[in-house]
Write a protein that holds these residues in place. Structure first.
Motif, PDB file in Angstrom:
ATOM      1  N   LEU A 159       0.816  -1.207   0.000  1.00  0.00           N
ATOM      2  CA  LEU A 159       0.000   0.000   0.000  1.00  0.00           C
ATOM      3  C   LEU A 159       0.856   1.265   0.000  1.00  0.00           C
ATOM      4  O   LEU A 159       0.504   2.260  -0.643  1.00  0.00           O
ATOM      5  CB  LEU A 159      -0.934   0.008   1.213  1.00  0.00           C
ATOM      6  CG  LEU A 159      -2.113  -0.966   1.180  1.00  0.00           C
ATOM      7  CD1 LEU A 159      -2.796  -1.009   2.539  1.00  0.00           C
ATOM      8  CD2 LEU A 159      -3.123  -0.559   0.106  1.00  0.00           C
ATOM      9  N   ARG A 160       1.968   1.237   0.684  1.00  0.00           N
ATOM     10  CA  ARG A 160       2.800   2.440   0.760  1.00  0.00           C
ATOM     11  C   ARG A 160       3.399   2.825  -0.591  1.00  0.00           C
ATOM     12  O   ARG A 160       3.868   3.943  -0.763  1.00  0.00           O
ATOM     13  CB  ARG A 160       3.905   2.271   1.809  1.00  0.00           C
ATOM     14  CG  ARG A 160       3.404   2.451   3.234  1.00  0.00           C
ATOM     15  CD  ARG A 160       4.508   2.453   4.259  1.00  0.00           C
ATOM     16  NE  ARG A 160       3.963   2.649   5.605  1.00  0.00           N
ATOM     17  CZ  ARG A 160       3.797   3.827   6.201  1.00  0.00           C
ATOM     18  NH1 ARG A 160       4.149   4.941   5.542  1.00  0.00           N
ATOM     19  NH2 ARG A 160       3.303   3.919   7.402  1.00  0.00           N
ATOM     20  N   GLY A 161       3.347   1.916  -1.521  1.00  0.00           N
ATOM     21  CA  GLY A 161       3.750   2.295  -2.869  1.00  0.00           C
ATOM     22  C   GLY A 161       2.911   3.444  -3.411  1.00  0.00           C
ATOM     23  O   GLY A 161       3.395   4.252  -4.225  1.00  0.00           O
ATOM     24  N   ALA A 162       1.659   3.553  -2.968  1.00  0.00           N
ATOM     25  CA  ALA A 162       0.804   4.663  -3.403  1.00  0.00           C
ATOM     26  C   ALA A 162       1.269   5.993  -2.837  1.00  0.00           C
ATOM     27  O   ALA A 162       0.994   7.053  -3.403  1.00  0.00           O
ATOM     28  CB  ALA A 162      -0.647   4.401  -2.981  1.00  0.00           C
ATOM     29  N   LEU A 163       1.977   5.961  -1.707  1.00  0.00           N
ATOM     30  CA  LEU A 163       2.462   7.187  -1.073  1.00  0.00           C
ATOM     31  C   LEU A 163       3.814   7.614  -1.626  1.00  0.00           C
ATOM     32  O   LEU A 163       4.238   8.756  -1.405  1.00  0.00           O
ATOM     33  CB  LEU A 163       2.582   6.984   0.432  1.00  0.00           C
ATOM     34  CG  LEU A 163       1.325   6.501   1.168  1.00  0.00           C
ATOM     35  CD1 LEU A 163       1.623   6.293   2.646  1.00  0.00           C
ATOM     36  CD2 LEU A 163       0.177   7.481   0.991  1.00  0.00           C
ATOM     37  N   ARG A 164       4.463   6.730  -2.360  1.00  0.00           N
ATOM     38  CA  ARG A 164       5.841   6.978  -2.781  1.00  0.00           C
ATOM     39  C   ARG A 164       5.997   7.171  -4.286  1.00  0.00           C
ATOM     40  O   ARG A 164       7.115   7.293  -4.770  1.00  0.00           O
ATOM     41  CB  ARG A 164       6.728   5.818  -2.305  1.00  0.00           C
ATOM     42  CG  ARG A 164       6.777   5.714  -0.796  1.00  0.00           C
ATOM     43  CD  ARG A 164       7.344   4.392  -0.312  1.00  0.00           C
ATOM     44  NE  ARG A 164       7.345   4.340   1.152  1.00  0.00           N
ATOM     45  CZ  ARG A 164       7.579   3.249   1.870  1.00  0.00           C
ATOM     46  NH1 ARG A 164       7.834   2.096   1.246  1.00  0.00           N
ATOM     47  NH2 ARG A 164       7.549   3.298   3.187  1.00  0.00           N
ATOM     48  N   HIS A 165       4.895   7.180  -4.988  1.00  0.00           N
ATOM     49  CA  HIS A 165       4.936   7.357  -6.434  1.00  0.00           C
ATOM     50  C   HIS A 165       4.007   8.488  -6.844  1.00  0.00           C
ATOM     51  O   HIS A 165       3.133   8.905  -6.085  1.00  0.00           O
ATOM     52  CB  HIS A 165       4.574   6.056  -7.147  1.00  0.00           C
ATOM     53  CG  HIS A 165       5.597   4.982  -6.953  1.00  0.00           C
ATOM     54  ND1 HIS A 165       5.593   4.149  -5.852  1.00  0.00           N
ATOM     55  CD2 HIS A 165       6.670   4.620  -7.701  1.00  0.00           C
ATOM     56  CE1 HIS A 165       6.617   3.320  -5.931  1.00  0.00           C
ATOM     57  NE2 HIS A 165       7.291   3.584  -7.037  1.00  0.00           N
ATOM     58  N   THR A 166       4.212   8.990  -8.057  1.00  0.00           N
ATOM     59  CA  THR A 166       3.499  10.191  -8.507  1.00  0.00           C
ATOM     60  C   THR A 166       2.165   9.840  -9.138  1.00  0.00           C
ATOM     61  O   THR A 166       2.116   9.083 -10.111  1.00  0.00           O
ATOM     62  CB  THR A 166       4.351  10.958  -9.526  1.00  0.00           C
ATOM     63  OG1 THR A 166       5.629  11.240  -8.953  1.00  0.00           O
ATOM     64  CG2 THR A 166       3.671  12.255  -9.927  1.00  0.00           C
ATOM     65  N   PRO A 167       1.073  10.388  -8.606  1.00  0.00           N
ATOM     66  CA  PRO A 167      -0.238  10.133  -9.195  1.00  0.00           C
ATOM     67  C   PRO A 167      -0.429  10.946 -10.478  1.00  0.00           C
ATOM     68  O   PRO A 167       0.363  11.844 -10.799  1.00  0.00           O
ATOM     69  CB  PRO A 167      -1.221  10.602  -8.112  1.00  0.00           C
ATOM     70  CG  PRO A 167      -0.394  10.839  -6.882  1.00  0.00           C
ATOM     71  CD  PRO A 167       0.981  11.165  -7.359  1.00  0.00           C
ATOM     72  N   ALA A 168      -1.502  10.632 -11.209  1.00  0.00           N
ATOM     73  CA  ALA A 168      -1.943  11.510 -12.292  1.00  0.00           C
ATOM     74  C   ALA A 168      -2.343  12.849 -11.689  1.00  0.00           C
ATOM     75  O   ALA A 168      -2.764  12.921 -10.520  1.00  0.00           O
ATOM     76  CB  ALA A 168      -3.117  10.886 -13.036  1.00  0.00           C
ATOM     77  N   PRO A 169      -2.243  13.951 -12.451  1.00  0.00           N
ATOM     78  CA  PRO A 169      -2.501  15.280 -11.877  1.00  0.00           C
ATOM     79  C   PRO A 169      -3.985  15.599 -11.770  1.00  0.00           C
ATOM     80  O   PRO A 169      -4.456  16.611 -12.267  1.00  0.00           O
ATOM     81  CB  PRO A 169      -1.790  16.204 -12.872  1.00  0.00           C
ATOM     82  CG  PRO A 169      -1.894  15.493 -14.180  1.00  0.00           C
ATOM     83  CD  PRO A 169      -1.765  14.033 -13.862  1.00  0.00           C
ATOM     84  N   ASN A 170      -4.718  14.754 -11.073  1.00  0.00           N
ATOM     85  CA  ASN A 170      -6.160  14.962 -10.924  1.00  0.00           C
ATOM     86  C   ASN A 170      -6.639  14.222  -9.684  1.00  0.00           C
ATOM     87  O   ASN A 170      -5.924  14.174  -8.682  1.00  0.00           O
ATOM     88  CB  ASN A 170      -6.894  14.501 -12.192  1.00  0.00           C
ATOM     89  CG  ASN A 170      -6.581  13.062 -12.576  1.00  0.00           C
ATOM     90  OD1 ASN A 170      -6.076  12.277 -11.771  1.00  0.00           O
ATOM     91  ND2 ASN A 170      -6.878  12.699 -13.803  1.00  0.00           N
ATOM     92  N   ASN A 171      -7.828  13.632  -9.749  1.00  0.00           N
ATOM     93  CA  ASN A 171      -8.392  12.947  -8.585  1.00  0.00           C
ATOM     94  C   ASN A 171      -7.500  11.821  -8.056  1.00  0.00           C
ATOM     95  O   ASN A 171      -7.740  11.336  -6.944  1.00  0.00           O
ATOM     96  CB  ASN A 171      -9.788  12.410  -8.921  1.00  0.00           C
ATOM     97  CG  ASN A 171      -9.769  11.274  -9.922  1.00  0.00           C
ATOM     98  OD1 ASN A 171      -9.645  10.099  -9.554  1.00  0.00           O
ATOM     99  ND2 ASN A 171      -9.898  11.595 -11.201  1.00  0.00           N
ATOM    100  N   TRP A 172      -6.500  11.407  -8.814  1.00  0.00           N
ATOM    101  CA  TRP A 172      -5.600  10.356  -8.341  1.00  0.00           C
ATOM    102  C   TRP A 172      -4.916  10.716  -7.026  1.00  0.00           C
ATOM    103  O   TRP A 172      -4.526   9.819  -6.275  1.00  0.00           O
ATOM    104  CB  TRP A 172      -4.537  10.067  -9.397  1.00  0.00           C
ATOM    105  CG  TRP A 172      -4.958   9.129 -10.477  1.00  0.00           C
ATOM    106  CD1 TRP A 172      -6.161   9.092 -11.121  1.00  0.00           C
ATOM    107  CD2 TRP A 172      -4.159   8.094 -11.051  1.00  0.00           C
ATOM    108  NE1 TRP A 172      -6.153   8.108 -12.062  1.00  0.00           N
ATOM    109  CE2 TRP A 172      -4.936   7.479 -12.055  1.00  0.00           C
ATOM    110  CE3 TRP A 172      -2.860   7.652 -10.847  1.00  0.00           C
ATOM    111  CZ2 TRP A 172      -4.463   6.416 -12.829  1.00  0.00           C
ATOM    112  CZ3 TRP A 172      -2.375   6.603 -11.618  1.00  0.00           C
ATOM    113  CH2 TRP A 172      -3.178   5.994 -12.594  1.00  0.00           C
ATOM    114  N   TYR A 173      -4.734  11.983  -6.729  1.00  0.00           N
ATOM    115  CA  TYR A 173      -4.092  12.360  -5.473  1.00  0.00           C
ATOM    116  C   TYR A 173      -4.933  11.987  -4.253  1.00  0.00           C
ATOM    117  O   TYR A 173      -4.440  11.997  -3.116  1.00  0.00           O
ATOM    118  CB  TYR A 173      -3.782  13.860  -5.462  1.00  0.00           C
ATOM    119  CG  TYR A 173      -2.476  14.184  -6.154  1.00  0.00           C
ATOM    120  CD1 TYR A 173      -1.280  14.204  -5.445  1.00  0.00           C
ATOM    121  CD2 TYR A 173      -2.430  14.430  -7.522  1.00  0.00           C
ATOM    122  CE1 TYR A 173      -0.071  14.474  -6.077  1.00  0.00           C
ATOM    123  CE2 TYR A 173      -1.233  14.702  -8.170  1.00  0.00           C
ATOM    124  CZ  TYR A 173      -0.056  14.719  -7.442  1.00  0.00           C
ATOM    125  OH  TYR A 173       1.133  14.978  -8.073  1.00  0.00           O
TER     126      TYR A 173
END
Length: 654
Positions: A159-173
């Motif tokens: 799960l922490r992979g979601a905190l350590r990688h760059t989301p799409a510049p929208n609702n992904w954050y």
């Protein structure tokens, strides 16, 4: 593991639910049927659910995780709403799948989950991590708390992979925010999780445009993501965390959003057909349920259930589930034009969010109150939302909802404008009973110039002005690559809603005299026999479909009219017809102005548009006289269009 038996559908209750017949038991039975069907496609270790269908651009393994994560969310809502009761043993299978999938992430075998990467580089698992985290947060006593410590540690690291990688510049954050919220809820919070939550909330505030609407990232992308993502994740996080300050900050936005958004559900239950990811279908009701769950809703409980059950039943009655209970890729059945490149067989199961109301206990008024009419079944409404640039129009006699788009487009601020544009955003109008035609067919509800034999597209939409019942915007006509360029040209467009009528006025600026201009109305899914012969066509075009009648009448500037075939159809039928007007831009100011009257109605035997309104033009001023005596003046002055309506003598316009 044994397959689950197909649940039996409960009897309708037309006393409690006079409009839909649906009760909480129907929602539970539908969830059980969907889960039983999906789990038949689980891998032996239960870690992936490989549903049938063409793969997305992310590949089969990512699609398998998507099928797992999104149905796990449905199982979590079903179980948490029943206080942990799980008679079909769904959570046991998902627990097994989590343990197996996170044992060796990234390994190329039959069970391992893909690792979470950056957007554009193995980023899709970040989306699914939010569904996994939210499902775990809802079911912690029956999932996380039952896991061995080693399994918890492996799951946390994935799960922490979601905190350590760059989301799409929208609702992904909001996906890292959701992951961080879960980790903090089970005592595994730290500076990294706090940053994930704070970053998401800070961006959310920056995207807020007013009137309850967020843009989906920078720019002006307004669509269903406003409800099923941008309101949902942070508000649900605040609710589950008991964060009163955050609820008080975000809640009034949700309440204001629902006040207008709930008008966009048809009396037949359909949500508005606009924007991307429409395969999620009844997830459109997630924000409606969220409002009831958090107490941030303007709706009475019986209205809330009417909207939610109406949407669920609308799709179930029209074949959204296949014969074996799998949610198809499309709108009613499979429909390729509804999909995006990121759509895979598991994608439609974001519809699970539509089951959020199951978190309300059985004794909640949302489940016990008698169903009331949907907002669209009330008096005729015209509601201009200046912030997103959307004009909502409803008519109570047929319960039909329309959305006139003068401000929403799907284009990154750094991207160039390219023809043909996105049909799910570029149209002038959308409804709950029609869909846009394919990008390869003649566009419906469109205004276009013609140069060197090609027609222009509407891509980036710039709001101009607004009033209580009208909106105006402008756009730069864009031609296909290698086609003509008209320097400094633009088209200004205005829509005024009045009962079932739509006054549509356009002005061209910087367009060479002699340029052809085309304007189309509502596309109707119909049979080829419904197309009128060219010789029979009159000034008013009328297209009668099974559920709607589309009408288009040129009031000023239009010289010819015809019906165009759209053989790729729409989401509402495999073949469609489009009404179209054609004129020519002239040198004098009045020759740059064009006016038309349009109508889309579900009422049988709709009266003709001819005689309902007339228009005259002097310079850049359009004066429209209505049949009931009212007068509307549209002035395209240098400061932008203005509208004044004298209703002194007006009666019921419909």
């Amino acid at each position: 593991m044994p397959e689950h038996p197909r649940p039996t559908a409960p009897e309708e209750d037309r006393t409690l639910s006079p409009h839909t017949g649906c009760t909480r038991a129907h929602w539970e039975a539908t969830a059980d049927r969907m889960l039983a069907a999906a789990l038949r496609y689980a891998t032996p270790g239960q870690a992936l659910i490989d549903l049938p269908g063409p793969p997305s651009k992310s590949g089969v393994r990512s699609d398998g995780l998507e099928g797992f994560a999104r149905t796990f969310l449905l199982a979590a809502l079903r179980t948490a709403g029943a206080s942990g009761k799980d008679p079909h043993g769904f959570l046991e299978r998902y627990n097994s799948g989590i343990a197996r999938g996170t044992r060796t992430p990234g390994r190329d075998d039959a069970e391992s989950w893909p690792v979470i990467g950056h957007h554009g580089i193995h980023g899709q698992p970040m989306v699914e991590s939010a569904s996994v985290a939210l499902a775990l947060r809802l079911t912690t006593p029956w999932t996380w708390d039952t896991m061995p410590a080693a399994d918890q540690d492996r799951l946390e690291q994935w799960l922490r992979g979601a905190l350590r990688h760059t989301p799409a510049p929208n609702n992904w954050y909001l996906f890292p925010l959701t992951v961080a919220g879960f980790l903090e809820s089970v005592g595994r919070g730290d500076a990294e999780t706090r940053r994930g939550i704070e970053r998401g909330l800070d961006l959310l505030d920056g995207w807020y445009q007013g009137q309850g609407w967020y843009s989906d990232g920078d720019g002006r992308s307004f669509d269903h993501y406003n409800g099923w993502a941008l309101h949902l994740y942070p508000m649900l996080h605040a609710h589950l965390a008991g964060d009163r300050a955050l609820l008080d900050h975000l809640g009034p936005r949700l309440r204001e959003f629902l006040d207008g958004f709930t008008l966009l559900f048809d009396a037949n239950g359909a949500p508005i057909h606009h924007g991307r990811s429409l395969a999620y279908r009844f997830a459109a009701g997630a924000s409606v349920a969220l409002g009831a769950l958090t107490g941030m809703t303007p709706l009475a409980p019986g209205v809330t259930r009417r909207v939610l059950s109406g949407a669920l039943r609308h799709f179930l009655d029209r074949g959204a589930l296949t014969a074996d209970g799998v949610l198809s890729l499309g709108w009613y059945g499979p429909h390729e034009a509804t999909l995006q490149r990121y759509s895979g067989p598991g994608s439609p199961y974001w519809a699970s969010k539509g089951f959020l109301a199951l978190l309300l206990p059985p004794g909640d008024p949302v489940w016990t109150a008698t169903e009331e009419k949907a907002p669209a079944e009330g008096p005729d409404r015209a509601l201009a939302l200046r912030a997103p640039g959307l004009l909502i129009q409803t008519t109570g006699r047929d319960g039909l909802a329309r959305l006139h788009n003068h401000g929403s487009y799907k284009l990154d601020s750094r991207e160039p404008e390219r023809a043909p544009g996105n049909p799910l955003y570029a149209r002038l109008a959308y409804s709950t009973r029609t869909g846009p035609t394919s990008a390869a067919n003649t566009p419906d509800n469109h205004i276009a110039l013609q140069a060197r034999g090609t027609r222009s597209a509407r891509v980036r939409i710039n709001p101009l002005a607004a009033g209580p019942d009208w909106l105006a915007s402008s756009h730069r006509p864009v031609f296909p690559e290698g086609g003509p360029v008209l320097p400094s040209a633009r088209i200004e467009s205005l829509t005024l809603a009045r009962g079932r009528f739509e006054l549509r006025v356009h002005r061209t600026v910087g367009v060479p005299a002699g340029t052809p201009i085309h304007h189309s109305g509502w596309a109707v899914a119909a049979s080829p026999e419904a197309a009128p012969a060219e010789a029979e066509q009159r000034a008013e075009i009328r297209l009668d479909g099974p559920e709607v009648t589309s009408q288009l009448l040129g009031l000023y500037g239009w010289q010819t009219q015809r019906t165009v075939r759209a053989p790729q159809g729409t989401a509402y039928g495999p073949w469609a017809l489009v009404p179209e007007l054609t004129g020519t831009v002239e040198e004098n100011p009045a020759g740059t102005v064009f006016a038309a009257l349009a109508s889309l109605t579900g009422e049988p035997g709709a009266s003709r548009l001819a005689g309902q309104a007339t228009a005259e033009v002097s310079g850049l001023t359009v004066t429209v006289r209505w049949a009931d005596g009212a007068r509307t003046v549209v002035d395209f002055g240098d400061g932008g269009p203005t509208v004044t309506t004298d209703r002194t003598a007006a009666g019921d316009p419909a």
